[in-house]
Design an enzyme around this catalytic site. Structure first.
Site, PDB file in Angstrom:
ATOM      1  N   ASP A   1     -10.162  65.865 -36.706  1.00 36.24           N
ATOM      2  CA  ASP A   1      -9.820  65.799 -34.996  1.00 36.24           C
ATOM      3  C   ASP A   1     -11.022  67.361 -34.571  1.00 36.24           C
ATOM      4  O   ASP A   1     -10.931  66.658 -33.200  1.00 36.24           O
ATOM      5  CB  ASP A   1      -9.125  66.253 -34.556  1.00 36.24           C
ATOM      6  CG  ASP A   1      -8.147  65.092 -34.889  1.00 36.24           C
ATOM      7  OD1 ASP A   1      -8.270  63.560 -34.881  1.00 36.24           O
ATOM      8  OD2 ASP A   1      -6.560  64.818 -35.188  1.00 36.24           O
TER       9      ASP A   1
ATOM     10  N   GLN B   1       0.233  62.257 -36.963  1.00 35.08           N
ATOM     11  CA  GLN B   1      -0.083  60.866 -36.317  1.00 35.08           C
ATOM     12  C   GLN B   1       1.295  60.664 -35.727  1.00 35.08           C
ATOM     13  O   GLN B   1       0.989  60.367 -34.922  1.00 35.08           O
ATOM     14  CB  GLN B   1      -0.724  59.825 -37.362  1.00 35.08           C
ATOM     15  CG  GLN B   1      -2.343  60.845 -37.667  1.00 35.08           C
ATOM     16  CD  GLN B   1      -3.172  61.133 -36.616  1.00 35.08           C
ATOM     17  OE1 GLN B   1      -3.778  60.636 -35.754  1.00 35.08           O
ATOM     18  NE2 GLN B   1      -3.598  62.521 -37.054  1.00 35.08           N
TER      19      GLN B   1
ATOM     20  N   HIS C   1       1.652  61.620 -32.403  1.00 34.88           N
ATOM     21  CA  HIS C   1       0.680  61.783 -30.829  1.00 34.88           C
ATOM     22  C   HIS C   1       1.515  60.166 -29.973  1.00 34.88           C
ATOM     23  O   HIS C   1       1.186  60.572 -28.790  1.00 34.88           O
ATOM     24  CB  HIS C   1      -0.063  60.726 -31.467  1.00 34.88           C
ATOM     25  CG  HIS C   1      -2.223  61.723 -31.861  1.00 34.88           C
ATOM     26  ND1 HIS C   1      -2.827  61.842 -30.818  1.00 34.88           N
ATOM     27  CD2 HIS C   1      -2.382  61.578 -32.924  1.00 34.88           C
ATOM     28  CE1 HIS C   1      -3.102  62.533 -31.279  1.00 34.88           C
ATOM     29  NE2 HIS C   1      -3.592  62.455 -32.601  1.00 34.88           N
TER      30      HIS C   1
ATOM     31  N   ASN D   1      -4.264  54.546 -22.212  1.00 32.39           N
ATOM     32  CA  ASN D   1      -3.344  53.444 -21.962  1.00 32.39           C
ATOM     33  C   ASN D   1      -2.951  52.411 -22.259  1.00 32.39           C
ATOM     34  O   ASN D   1      -4.159  51.745 -22.326  1.00 32.39           O
ATOM     35  CB  ASN D   1      -1.731  53.878 -21.127  1.00 32.39           C
ATOM     36  CG  ASN D   1      -1.556  54.142 -19.645  1.00 32.39           C
ATOM     37  OD1 ASN D   1      -2.960  53.246 -19.642  1.00 32.39           O
ATOM     38  ND2 ASN D   1      -1.724  53.989 -18.588  1.00 32.39           N
TER      39      ASN D   1
ATOM     40  N   SER E   1      -3.051  55.358 -33.122  1.00 38.79           N
ATOM     41  CA  SER E   1      -3.926  56.381 -34.299  1.00 38.79           C
ATOM     42  C   SER E   1      -3.482  56.324 -35.339  1.00 38.79           C
ATOM     43  O   SER E   1      -1.655  55.754 -35.411  1.00 38.79           O
ATOM     44  CB  SER E   1      -3.921  57.975 -33.637  1.00 38.79           C
ATOM     45  OG  SER E   1      -3.951  58.643 -34.478  1.00 38.79           O
TER      46      SER E   1
ATOM     47  N   HIS F   1     -43.012  25.893 -25.053  1.00 40.01           N
ATOM     48  CA  HIS F   1     -43.142  27.292 -25.541  1.00 40.01           C
ATOM     49  C   HIS F   1     -44.274  26.421 -26.320  1.00 40.01           C
ATOM     50  O   HIS F   1     -45.290  27.535 -27.001  1.00 40.01           O
ATOM     51  CB  HIS F   1     -41.505  26.687 -26.301  1.00 40.01           C
ATOM     52  CG  HIS F   1     -40.339  28.173 -26.113  1.00 40.01           C
ATOM     53  ND1 HIS F   1     -39.917  27.243 -24.746  1.00 40.01           N
ATOM     54  CD2 HIS F   1     -40.031  29.138 -26.589  1.00 40.01           C
ATOM     55  CE1 HIS F   1     -39.077  28.350 -24.730  1.00 40.01           C
ATOM     56  NE2 HIS F   1     -39.169  28.878 -25.308  1.00 40.01           N
TER      57      HIS F   1
ATOM     58  N   GLU G   1      -7.523  54.233 -39.412  1.00 41.44           N
ATOM     59  CA  GLU G   1      -8.705  54.911 -39.193  1.00 41.44           C
ATOM     60  C   GLU G   1      -8.766  56.051 -39.224  1.00 41.44           C
ATOM     61  O   GLU G   1     -10.269  56.505 -40.013  1.00 41.44           O
ATOM     62  CB  GLU G   1      -8.258  55.218 -37.334  1.00 41.44           C
ATOM     63  CG  GLU G   1      -8.188  56.531 -36.282  1.00 41.44           C
ATOM     64  CD  GLU G   1      -7.282  56.591 -34.739  1.00 41.44           C
ATOM     65  OE1 GLU G   1      -8.103  57.156 -34.508  1.00 41.44           O
ATOM     66  OE2 GLU G   1      -6.260  56.896 -35.840  1.00 41.44           O
ATOM     67  N   HIS G   2      -7.980  56.686 -40.485  1.00 48.00           N
ATOM     68  CA  HIS G   2      -7.953  57.848 -40.610  1.00 48.00           C
ATOM     69  C   HIS G   2      -7.443  57.462 -42.129  1.00 48.00           C
ATOM     70  O   HIS G   2      -6.144  57.359 -42.288  1.00 48.00           O
ATOM     71  CB  HIS G   2      -7.773  58.730 -40.039  1.00 48.00           C
ATOM     72  CG  HIS G   2      -7.523  59.221 -38.693  1.00 48.00           C
ATOM     73  ND1 HIS G   2      -7.304  59.161 -37.665  1.00 48.00           N
ATOM     74  CD2 HIS G   2      -8.700  59.807 -38.079  1.00 48.00           C
ATOM     75  CE1 HIS G   2      -7.314  59.211 -36.936  1.00 48.00           C
ATOM     76  NE2 HIS G   2      -7.865  60.242 -36.874  1.00 48.00           N
TER      77      HIS G   2
ATOM     78  N   GLN H   1      -7.711  52.465 -12.131  1.00 48.80           N
ATOM     79  CA  GLN H   1      -8.203  52.681 -11.242  1.00 48.80           C
ATOM     80  C   GLN H   1      -9.206  53.164 -11.679  1.00 48.80           C
ATOM     81  O   GLN H   1     -10.644  53.111 -10.839  1.00 48.80           O
ATOM     82  CB  GLN H   1      -7.530  53.037  -9.819  1.00 48.80           C
ATOM     83  CG  GLN H   1      -6.736  54.903 -10.553  1.00 48.80           C
ATOM     84  CD  GLN H   1      -6.041  54.609 -11.190  1.00 48.80           C
ATOM     85  OE1 GLN H   1      -5.406  53.662 -11.404  1.00 48.80           O
ATOM     86  NE2 GLN H   1      -4.687  55.548 -10.555  1.00 48.80           N
TER      87      GLN H   1
ATOM     88  N   GLU I   1     -37.890  22.629 -32.489  1.00 46.82           N
ATOM     89  CA  GLU I   1     -36.883  22.741 -31.566  1.00 46.82           C
ATOM     90  C   GLU I   1     -36.881  22.129 -30.176  1.00 46.82           C
ATOM     91  O   GLU I   1     -35.871  22.364 -29.177  1.00 46.82           O
ATOM     92  CB  GLU I   1     -36.686  24.067 -30.802  1.00 46.82           C
ATOM     93  CG  GLU I   1     -36.100  25.280 -32.545  1.00 46.82           C
ATOM     94  CD  GLU I   1     -35.767  26.261 -32.413  1.00 46.82           C
ATOM     95  OE1 GLU I   1     -35.782  27.072 -31.134  1.00 46.82           O
ATOM     96  OE2 GLU I   1     -35.705  27.440 -33.566  1.00 46.82           O
TER      97      GLU I   1
END
Length: 422
Positions: free
Chosen positions: A353, A251, A254, A206, A229, A412, A319-320, A183, A407
């Site tokens: 971080d 990690q 998390h 999430n 993560s 044009h 990612e890391h 929302q 073309e």
């Protein structure tokens, strides 16, 4: 977490944020209700999903004052220091408009313009993330964005975490709303009576937030579809097992879907890290989450050589990435795919971080193969600028018209030829 010899395809499973049919249907319904009913829908879903009935969606001055009373002065100063480091790093990324001229009077260039308004989703739930506020707001400010909006799900008291409010206020953010989930994304995209729409939405959340961002893309821009993560530690026999285990757990705590991986040519180190993980897990406050993450998405890969280990890292595109080897700087050129690279034993992932200054919003799910972490560039748009001179058009007009006809676009060609007539 099992120890595996690398032979062919890696066994690690990745989590793709595609959701179930029921989740996608629910997200579409929420977005449609927010479009139709505005604030009333936001209040209804906040009560349904967060368990609180709100009189006002806005964070009040009273809540701001309470937040500053809750967060002690020492922590506020730490937030300020981190903000200075992050701002210094991102100021080096800022681009300016540029122009070039040619001898025939033509001028070409690029106009860099900040976005008018951006929305930042700050996750709630099991933890508070003031660092997300710093990492998203500061590059937006460096880019020159004037309107920055924060949305985040309210806690059981019907307010936002004090640390999130303080971090936002320290940066001068004036719009904060106690709305989360799909929302909140719908409100940022389409607007309600209280929340005006923005041009681009940033921040992780999430599965419902991820699906909502995917759904509203096109109405607004989005930063990415963030997955769980990830950390990969590339280590040789010189690394310390206790430090590796601690970083892998940093990690894993998390999210149950987080991924923690060790890649090493040392079987001895692999066994030592496995032992350390069990010992450190025993006293970890978020043990249940970390344990499940390691069980589902953790791995220790053992290779024959360090070069093979590097290839495994590039395949994972994490990612890391922590490089804990005898000479980490020498390996930097061989690493092709990683969101952020941490070199040496003192460059633990939490340094990035929170405090070093580089952005912690990074590509997940292997997308580091083709994408980058959050930068100032994400908060601007670039317009081409063309000033063509009479001399240049007389010289090149016939070529331009010919290209147009190649073309099959006669109008044009004629648009050019009208200007070539004497």
């Amino acid at each position: 977490m099992k120890i595996e010899r690398v032979q062919g395809t890696l066994s690690l499973r990745r989590t793709i944020e595609s959701g179930t049919e029921e989740q996608r249907k629910a997200v579409k319904e929420i977005i449609e209700q927010v479009r139709k009913n505005g604030d009333a829908a936001l209040r209804k879903y906040t009560e349904q999903f967060d368990g609180v009935r709100l009189d006002s969606l806005c964070v009040s001055q009273e809540e701001i004052e309470e937040a500053y009373w809750i967060v002690d002065e020492k922590m506020i100063e730490i937030i300020r220091k981190a903000a200075r480091n992050i701002r210094e790093y991102h100021e080096r990324q800022a681009q300016t408009s540029w122009f070039m001229t040619r001898d025939d009077g033509t001028m070409l260039g690029q106009k860099v313009t900040p976005l008018d308004a951006v929305g930042l989703y700050v996750p709630g739930g099991t933890a508070a993330y003031p660092s997300s506020v710093l990492m998203n707001v500061i590059p937006a400010q460096v880019a020159g964005v004037k309107r920055i909006v924060i949305v985040s799900p309210p806690n059981e008291r019907g307010t936002l975490p004090a640390s999130v409010i303080v971090a936002a206020c320290e940066l001068g953010v004036e719009e904060m709303y106690k709305v989360g989930g799909a929302q909140a994304i719908a409100a940022l995209a389409y607007g309600t009576e209280t929340i005006q729409p923005v041009d681009k939405i940033f921040g992780p959340g999430n599965i419902y937030v991820a699906l909502a961002k995917r759904e509203v893309f096109g109405q607004v821009a989005i930063d990415m579809i963030a997955g769980p993560s990830e950390i990969v530690v590339l280590a040789d026999e010189t690394a310390r097992p206790n430090e590796i285990a601690a970083d892998l757990l940093s990690q894993a705590e998390h999210d149950e879907r987080a991924s923690s991986v060790l890649v090493t040519p040392s079987l001895k180190l692999a066994h030592a890290v496995e032992k350390e993980l069990k010992q450190q897990l025993a006293t970890l406050p978020r043990r249940a989450i970390a344990e499940k993450a390691l069980e589902q998405y953790g791995a220790i890969y053992v290779t024959d050589t360090l070069d093979e280990a590097i290839e495994v890292v590039n395949e994972l595109a994490p990612e890391h990435l922590e490089v804990m080897t005898a000479n980490p700087l020498q390996l930097l050129g061989k690493i092709r795919h990683a969101g952020a690279i941490f070199l040496g034993r003192y460059s633990s992932e939490p340094v990035g971080d929170y405090f070093a200054g580089a952005n912690h919003v990074l590509p997940t799910n292997g997308t580091a193969r083709f994408s980058s972490g959050l930068t100032v560039d994400e908060f601007v748009k670039k317009s081409s600028v063309i000033f063509y001179s009479k001399e240049a058009l007389q010289k090149n007009g016939e070529s331009i018209a010919a290209f147009a006809r190649l073309e099959g676009l006669e109008a044009h060609a004629r648009a050019i030829e009208e200007r070539l007539k004497k």
